[in-house]
Design an enzyme around this catalytic site. Structure first.
Site, mmCIF file in Angstrom:
data_model
loop_
_atom_site.group_PDB
_atom_site.id
_atom_site.type_symbol
_atom_site.label_atom_id
_atom_site.label_comp_id
_atom_site.label_asym_id
_atom_site.label_seq_id
_atom_site.Cartn_x
_atom_site.Cartn_y
_atom_site.Cartn_z
ATOM 1 C CG ASN A 135 -0.406 0.701 2.402
ATOM 2 O OD1 ASN A 135 -0.416 1.937 2.496
ATOM 3 N ND2 ASN A 135 0.121 -0.076 3.354
ATOM 4 C CG PHE A 178 -0.089 9.362 7.224
ATOM 5 C CD1 PHE A 178 -0.056 8.015 7.526
ATOM 6 C CD2 PHE A 178 0.795 10.197 7.896
ATOM 7 C CE1 PHE A 178 0.831 7.494 8.460
ATOM 8 C CE2 PHE A 178 1.688 9.700 8.826
ATOM 9 C CZ PHE A 178 1.711 8.342 9.106
ATOM 10 C CB SER A 217 3.871 5.704 7.135
ATOM 11 O OG SER A 217 3.421 5.612 5.804
ATOM 12 C CG ASN A 273 3.199 4.560 1.751
ATOM 13 O OD1 ASN A 273 3.964 4.183 0.876
ATOM 14 N ND2 ASN A 273 2.481 3.725 2.487
ATOM 15 C CB THR A 274 4.284 10.567 5.012
ATOM 16 O OG1 THR A 274 2.911 10.160 5.031
ATOM 17 C CG2 THR A 274 4.351 12.059 5.281
ATOM 18 C CE LYS A 334 2.746 0.206 12.880
ATOM 19 N NZ LYS A 334 1.355 0.007 12.453
ATOM 20 C CG ASN A 369 4.351 1.230 9.432
ATOM 21 O OD1 ASN A 369 3.644 0.692 8.588
ATOM 22 N ND2 ASN A 369 4.047 2.417 9.943
#
Length: 356
Positions: free
Chosen positions: A110, A114, A175, A177-178, A213, A242
């Site tokens: 994925n 966010f 994450s 993805n940021t 996390k 994560n």
């Protein structure tokens, strides 16, 4: 719900994965509501941070991003529920498509980025769920807005606004993805960020435990720095880990080269090794939450023996449905009896020289 999934699950897996995700959340959120469930056997329960967890199996952040289905998720038999990641301002996340099933690998990639309805929407949902007597702790996972230039301000605001509704809070700096988010795991940045959030929590009437996390892709220096900061700062615990940006050679799916975070079976071994390493680095002084690739009771138990007090599901829950929760709990009971442990707490870290 398990019977319904056995009918609907195969059909959902034929649809776009993000659409299926939203359909599952809506089915839970607008279903029959809170479900009375049978009490969990006492050996599965434990107390952490002044909270009682009726069993160690929870749902990871990312599934119920905006706290829409908290009560029904508990009704499936989970011991705790973690919502989020929640950002201060609403943001759409990355362009679609951004979720890919790797069914042959029992995995998902994925790059949501966010996507969040924001603090205001989450606050309304959390206030609603706080009107119910929930059977286990509710965690709130905090993120930062993509365009924000002051990450600490974003996390402080999240803690201040959502802390009153949370049994525990999570700072998510892991994450993939940021842009720039994982850079916040450096020693200096992390210490400052934790201190800023703790300052906000100090203003609350009741301060929830604060967890961090972390990412699975860390250098040895990163690991040592994170463990040291966690112990020095007074963090309550760590969530390990994560999704990963690594792509194992074993992946077979045509989607294996998609950008984003990989979750599911390929993450089990590396995330469990990292969990064991953090148990050693923190000398067993901090409760750890093990997440990454759990698809069976044996794998959940392996996380616990490696050092996890709690475990979280996501990808396998998507593939196997709600019945997985009961199977894991039953398998954990059998493993505890087999190894002579009176309860989950006795098994935590057993692979590090504890009596088996």
């Amino acid at each position: 719900m398990a019977n319904l999934f056995s009918l609907a699950g195969p059909l959902l897996r034929l649809t776009d994965p993000e659409w299926a995700h939203r359909a599952a959340i809506r089915a839970l959120a607008y279903g029959p509501g809170l479900v009375q469930r049978r009490a969990d056997p006492p050996p599965l329960g434990q107390d952490l941070w002044g909270l009682h967890f009726p069993n160690p199996v929870g749902i990871a952040a990312g599934f119920d991003k905006d706290a829409e289905a908290v009560g029904p998720l508990f009704g499936l038999g989970l011991g705790f529920v973690e919502v989020g990641s929640i950002t201060p301002k609403p943001q759409p996340g990355n362009p679609r498509p951004r979720v890919f099933r790797l069914a042959e690998d029992g995995a998902v990639i994925n790059r949501y980025g966010f996507n969040s309805l924001g603090i205001e929407a989450a606050e309304k949902q959390l206030a609603r769920w706080r009107g119910h007597l929930l059977p286990g702790p509710l965690g709130v996972n905090l993120g930062k807005n993509k365009e924000s230039e002051d990450a600490a301000a974003d996390y402080r605001l999240g803690a201040e606004r959502l802390g009153p509704y949370a049994d525990y809070l999570v700072i998510n700096v892991s994450s993939p993805n940021t842009p720039g988010l994982r850079a916040l795991q450096s020693r200096e940045s992390l210490a400052g960020l934790i201190a800023a959030v703790q300052d906000s929590l100090a203003k609350l009437e009741k301060q929830p435990p604060l967890l961090l996390k972390i990412a699975p892709n860390l250098t040895e220096a990163d690991k040592n720095d994170i463990a040291a900061v966690a112990l020095e700062s007074g963090l309550s615990g760590l969530i390990v880990s994560n999704t990963t940006v690594a792509r194992p050679e074993s992946l077979r799916s045509r989607h294996k080269a998609e950008a984003g975070g990989l979750s599911g079976k390929p993450l089990f071994a590396p995330s469990t090794a990292l969990l064991a390493e953090f148990y050693r680095l923190t000398e067993g002084k901090l409760p750890l939450v093990g997440v990454g690739g759990i698809s069976s009771a044996e794998e959940a138990y392996a996380k616990i023996r490696a050092g996890a007090s709690l475990v979280q599901l996501y990808t396998a829950f998507v593939y196997q449905g709600p019945g997985l929760i009961g199977r894991i709990k039953q398998g954990l009971l059998e493993a505890l009896r087999r190894d002579g442990f009176a309860g989950i707490a006795e098994a935590v870290g057993a692979d590090h020289g504890k009596k088996a």
